[in-house]
Design a protein around this motif. Structure first.
Motif, PDB file in Angstrom:
ATOM      1  N   ASP A 533       0.815  -1.215   0.000  1.00 53.11           N
ATOM      2  CA  ASP A 533       0.000   0.000   0.000  1.00 53.11           C
ATOM      3  C   ASP A 533       0.850   1.267   0.000  1.00 53.11           C
ATOM      4  N   GLY A 534       2.189   1.106  -0.087  1.00 52.79           N
ATOM      5  CA  GLY A 534       3.064   2.271  -0.147  1.00 52.79           C
ATOM      6  C   GLY A 534       3.399   2.877   1.198  1.00 52.79           C
ATOM      7  N   GLN A 535       3.221   2.104   2.288  1.00 51.97           N
ATOM      8  CA  GLN A 535       3.486   2.637   3.618  1.00 51.97           C
ATOM      9  C   GLN A 535       4.919   2.316   4.056  1.00 51.97           C
ATOM     10  N   ILE A 536       5.326   2.950   5.152  1.00 53.42           N
ATOM     11  CA  ILE A 536       6.622   2.656   5.772  1.00 53.42           C
ATOM     12  C   ILE A 536       6.399   1.691   6.933  1.00 53.42           C
ATOM     13  N   VAL A 537       7.221   0.656   6.981  1.00 51.27           N
ATOM     14  CA  VAL A 537       7.163  -0.321   8.074  1.00 51.27           C
ATOM     15  C   VAL A 537       8.481  -0.259   8.825  1.00 51.27           C
ATOM     16  N   GLY A 538       8.408  -0.213  10.155  1.00 54.99           N
ATOM     17  CA  GLY A 538       9.603  -0.197  10.986  1.00 54.99           C
ATOM     18  C   GLY A 538       9.740  -1.477  11.776  1.00 54.99           C
ATOM     19  N   ILE A 539      10.942  -2.068  11.760  1.00 57.20           N
ATOM     20  CA  ILE A 539      11.168  -3.304  12.505  1.00 57.20           C
ATOM     21  C   ILE A 539      12.440  -3.175  13.340  1.00 57.20           C
ATOM     22  N   PHE A 540      12.510  -3.977  14.408  1.00 57.30           N
ATOM     23  CA  PHE A 540      13.694  -4.081  15.259  1.00 57.30           C
ATOM     24  C   PHE A 540      14.214  -5.500  15.105  1.00 57.30           C
ATOM     25  N   PRO A 541      15.160  -5.733  14.177  1.00 58.22           N
ATOM     26  CA  PRO A 541      15.530  -7.105  13.804  1.00 58.22           C
ATOM     27  C   PRO A 541      16.199  -7.907  14.904  1.00 58.22           C
ATOM     28  N   GLU A 542      16.625  -7.268  16.009  1.00 63.72           N
ATOM     29  CA  GLU A 542      17.199  -8.033  17.112  1.00 63.72           C
ATOM     30  C   GLU A 542      16.147  -8.940  17.754  1.00 63.72           C
ATOM     31  N   GLY A 543      14.870  -8.532  17.662  1.00 67.38           N
ATOM     32  CA  GLY A 543      13.794  -9.365  18.182  1.00 67.38           C
ATOM     33  C   GLY A 543      13.541  -9.220  19.668  1.00 67.38           C
ATOM     34  N   ALA A 544      14.351  -8.434  20.371  1.00 69.99           N
ATOM     35  CA  ALA A 544      14.163  -8.241  21.812  1.00 69.99           C
ATOM     36  C   ALA A 544      14.948  -7.013  22.247  1.00 69.99           C
ATOM     37  N   LEU A 545      14.611  -6.497  23.446  1.00 75.03           N
ATOM     38  CA  LEU A 545      15.368  -5.374  23.992  1.00 75.03           C
ATOM     39  C   LEU A 545      16.775  -5.834  24.366  1.00 75.03           C
ATOM     40  N   THR A 546      17.748  -4.950  24.163  1.00 71.83           N
ATOM     41  CA  THR A 546      19.113  -5.280  24.567  1.00 71.83           C
ATOM     42  C   THR A 546      19.201  -5.376  26.087  1.00 71.83           C
ATOM     43  N   LYS A 547      19.968  -6.347  26.589  1.00 71.59           N
ATOM     44  CA  LYS A 547      20.123  -6.520  28.028  1.00 71.59           C
ATOM     45  C   LYS A 547      21.423  -5.925  28.558  1.00 71.59           C
ATOM     46  N   ASP A 548      22.348  -5.619  27.616  1.00 69.07           N
ATOM     47  CA  ASP A 548      23.652  -5.111  28.046  1.00 69.07           C
ATOM     48  C   ASP A 548      24.087  -3.853  27.295  1.00 69.07           C
ATOM     49  N   GLY A 549      23.190  -3.290  26.490  1.00 68.20           N
ATOM     50  CA  GLY A 549      23.529  -2.091  25.740  1.00 68.20           C
ATOM     51  C   GLY A 549      24.134  -2.364  24.387  1.00 68.20           C
ATOM     52  N   GLU A 550      24.528  -3.636  24.124  1.00 68.83           N
ATOM     53  CA  GLU A 550      25.112  -3.987  22.834  1.00 68.83           C
ATOM     54  C   GLU A 550      24.029  -4.421  21.848  1.00 68.83           C
ATOM     55  N   SER A 583      15.648   2.181  29.937  1.00 67.66           N
ATOM     56  CA  SER A 583      16.417   1.075  29.374  1.00 67.66           C
ATOM     57  C   SER A 583      16.616   0.037  30.465  1.00 67.66           C
ATOM     58  N   ARG A 584      17.235  -1.084  30.127  1.00 63.86           N
ATOM     59  CA  ARG A 584      17.447  -2.153  31.110  1.00 63.86           C
ATOM     60  C   ARG A 584      18.812  -2.050  31.815  1.00 63.86           C
ATOM     61  N   ARG A 585      19.420  -0.859  31.749  1.00 63.09           N
ATOM     62  CA  ARG A 585      20.732  -0.712  32.391  1.00 63.09           C
ATOM     63  C   ARG A 585      20.651  -0.882  33.900  1.00 63.09           C
ATOM     64  N   ASP A 586      19.534  -0.410  34.500  1.00 64.58           N
ATOM     65  CA  ASP A 586      19.350  -0.519  35.944  1.00 64.58           C
ATOM     66  C   ASP A 586      18.366  -1.636  36.274  1.00 64.58           C
ATOM     67  N   THR A 587      18.206  -1.874  37.555  1.00 65.32           N
ATOM     68  CA  THR A 587      17.152  -2.770  38.010  1.00 65.32           C
ATOM     69  C   THR A 587      15.812  -2.115  37.765  1.00 65.32           C
ATOM     70  N   ARG A 588      14.756  -2.901  37.903  1.00 70.98           N
ATOM     71  CA  ARG A 588      13.416  -2.341  37.701  1.00 70.98           C
ATOM     72  C   ARG A 588      13.153  -1.193  38.670  1.00 70.98           C
ATOM     73  N   LEU A 589      13.590  -1.347  39.933  1.00 67.52           N
ATOM     74  CA  LEU A 589      13.404  -0.279  40.913  1.00 67.52           C
ATOM     75  C   LEU A 589      14.218   0.951  40.513  1.00 67.52           C
ATOM     76  N   GLY A 590      15.411   0.729  40.013  1.00 65.49           N
ATOM     77  CA  GLY A 590      16.253   1.842  39.603  1.00 65.49           C
ATOM     78  C   GLY A 590      15.647   2.605  38.445  1.00 65.49           C
ATOM     79  N   ARG A 591      14.969   1.887  37.557  1.00 63.17           N
ATOM     80  CA  ARG A 591      14.355   2.554  36.408  1.00 63.17           C
ATOM     81  C   ARG A 591      13.179   3.415  36.835  1.00 63.17           C
TER      82      ARG A 591
END
Length: 632
Positions: A533-550, A583-591
């Motif tokens: 349909d001519g739209q833009i699709v955005g994907i995050f190919p890692e498939g999950a949030l980074t756990k260590d920033g890499e 981000s997941r840099r801190d614990t849940r409480l820290g976030r």
């Protein structure tokens, strides 16, 4: 944009046209006073003139839209400005002979010329401006129009006061000189191709008017943006029509005070229009529309409470008014209404232009003009009727509200709030964008690089980006001018509260093949349909949030998408998100704390699109790593 030929001549032509129209209309009022006609005759004119000017919008908007779609746009602008020279020449004869019939005929012709110019005015901008420039371009046009109307009214009203016996000659000379100047500048407008050069023009106004109205309602978001613009005209007409009497009866002002309060509203609207580009970060940010709507209501409510009855003194000049208790509150309210009106209407125009196919924009604007005309007439009639004590119909006395002007402002505030809630309920995208705009602008300071150059203005594209936090999709949406259909893990999609935002943004939930193959297949089908349909699709190919920033390895889903639908792939990277909130840099409480990373600088970086044939998961991963660099 004001330094570039693609925009400056057009901006000057439309501003000069609005200025000349108002010089002419106010000069007619000045002529009536100069001739010493009776108040009854002046009242007849003040009621007849707006009707004559608005009538062509009902009769000829559909034809004007078709003509603007079929002809090359710079040529059509030259034609309409040449028409203005002829019309103002006729008006000049009316001034020199003091013939009101000639002046009113010329006024009707001015309405015809404005009807023809409207569709080409708004359909030209998407042809010469990039998508990220539409908000700024519309802001400049609305600002120029507001200031031109105000200064035109002042200049036209002063002609007979300053020129005295030479008033007719000065008025005739001024309007012709302005028309000629506009035509000369129009010759500098670069060529802009027709939207639908093969379109067959149909002249029957009734079926064609219905056709362009249907066209304006074809897409839900555009339909409600059109409704929003028409409501803006209703509110603006209702408010400005009351200002002359309000300045005299409720503020105790002389004639100059009316021009002052009108200037407050006009300057506020111009300022709000200009601020839209800054607040929207060069995207079509419809999240500003709810902010504008509720801001208008808030200041209208306060305008009622600021002065509900008679003024403490009468015959006040501007300086004397400003010295009265509570005067600065009224100044702030009138300016605030104008400011938030700019926030309300500019993104709506930009949305209409960005979401409507190029070959239909002029006709959609024509439909908008027809609807606007109806709302203007309704506002004018209601403004009169609601202030009457009774109406006599065939000898039957019908009691009416007999509201004061502050009560009208209160009713307008209530109505504006209800209409805004209704529109945002029907199209939750407006409110969703507002919430995401507030979240992103509150939590982060965005710096965007490469998006204007590398994200295509139209057509399908696949965007790939690293994945750091739940806010990633909102940040990318706030940075990219076009709407983006994001693909996200279905459990993130189903997060409470955020689910409503993602669903409204038409995000596409996906699951792993082993986890839920049905959801996965449905996601790939929906992605393919969006790209088709001519739209833009955005994907995050890692498939999950980074756990260590890499950046993790990109999965092969991107290759599966491109095998089925080869489209350009734009690599993008988020830099600075790992050290920001959520981000997941801190614990849940820290976030959950508010650390120093609040309002962190986040870079959104884009690179030139990859050809789909060479866009493997490994190649795209390497490019995104390069864009992200070492600053996670």
């Amino acid at each position: 944009m004001l330094r570039q030929r693609r925009f400056l001549p057009f901006f000057l032509v439309q501003a000069l046209g609005a200025f000349n129209d108002n010089v002419y209309r106010q000069a007619i009022i000045g002529l009536l006073f100069w001739l010493g006609v009776s108040p009854e005759q002046r009242t007849l004119y003040t009621n007849l003139a707006p009707a004559l000017f608005i009538l062509p919008y009902f009769l000829f908007s559909a034809t004007a839209g078709q003509i603007a779609e079929k002809l090359e746009k710079s040529r059509l602008i030259r034609i309409t400005t040449a028409m203005e020279i002829g019309i103002m020449s006729l008006a000049a004869v009316g001034f020199l002979t003091q013939n009101m019939t000639v002046l009113l005929v010329a006024l009707f012709a001015t309405g015809v010329q404005s009807t023809l110019f409207g569709p080409v005015k708004y359909s030209l901008m998407p042809s010469v401006l990039k998508p990220e420039e539409l908000t700024g371009g519309n802001g400049l046009v609305e600002m120029g129009t507001s200031i031109s109307i105000l200064t035109g009214m002042i200049a036209g009203g002063l002609i007979f006061k300053l020129a005295g016996d030479h008033g007719p000659v000065v008025a005739a000379t001024a309007i012709i000189a302005l028309a000629i100047t506009g035509n000369l500048i129009s010759r500098l407008i670069p060529r802009a191709e027709a939207g639908a050069p093969d379109l067959k023009i149909h002249l029957n106004p009734i079926p064609e008017s219905l056709a362009v109205l249907r066209l304006a309602k074809k897409q839900l978001a555009v339909r409600n943006a059109v409704l929003g613009v028409s409501w803006f005209w209703f509110v603006g007409t209702m408010l400005t029509a009351q200002l002359p009497t309000y300045a005299e009866v409720n503020l105790g002002g002389a004639e100059t005070l009316y021009l002052f309060v009108l200037a407050l509203f006009s300057v506020g609207t111009g300022l709000g229009s200009l601020l839209c580009e800054k607040l929207s970060a060069r995207t079509v940010e419809i999240g500003l529309v709810p902010l504008g709507a509720f801001g208008m209501s808030a200041f209208l409510f306060d305008l009622y409470f600021a002065r509900t009855g008679a003024p403490p003194a009468t015959g006040l000049s501007v300086a004397a008014f400003l010295q009265q208790p509570g005067s600065w509150r009224i100044v702030l309210d009138l300016t605030g209404v104008g400011l938030f009106t700019g926030f309300f209407v500019v993104p709506l125009f930009a949305l209409i232009q960005s979401r409507t196919p190029r070959g239909e924009i002029a006709r959609v604007i024509a439909g908008l003009n027809i609807q606007n005309s109806g709302f203007v007439v309704l506002a004018a009639v209601l403004g009169v009727v609601l202030q009457m004590a009774a109406l006599n119909v065939f000898g039957l006395r019908i009691p009416l509200p007999d509201w004061s002007i502050p009560q009208l402002f209160l009713a307008l505030a209530v109505a504006n709030t209800l209409v805004a809630l209704w529109i945002f309920t029907i199209v939750p995208e407006f409110l969703m964008r507002f919430l995401s705009w507030v979240l992103v602008r509150t939590l982060y300071r965005l710096r965007v690089r490469g998006i204007e150059a590398h994200v295509p203005d139209e057509g399908p594209a696949l965007i790939v980006c690293n994945h750091v936090s739940y806010m990633d999709a909102l940040i990318l949406a706030a940075s990219i001018p076009r709407p983006v259909r994001f693909v996200m893990y279905y459990k993130i999609f189903n997060i409470p509260v955020m689910r409503w935002i993602f669903r409204t943004a038409k995000a596409i939930p996906i699951a792993g093949a082993r986890e839920n193959p049905e959801i996965m297949q449905r996601a790939f089908d929906e992605i393919d349909a969006a790209l088709a349909d001519g739209q833009i699709v955005g994907i995050f190919p890692e498939g999950a949030l980074t756990k260590d920033g890499e950046i993790a390895a990109f999965k092969s889903g991107v290759e599966r998408i491109l095998e089925r639908r080869p489209v350009p792939v734009v690599p993008m990277a988020l830099r600075g998100m790992w050290t920001s909130m959520w981000s997941r840099r801190d614990t849940r409480l820290g976030r959950m704390r508010v650390p120093r990373r609040f309002r962190a600088h986040v870079d959104v970086i884009a690179d030139p699109p990859f050809d789909p044939a060479s866009a493997s998961a490994e190649v795209l991963e390497a490019k995104v790593r390069e864009l992200r660099g070492s600053a996670a």
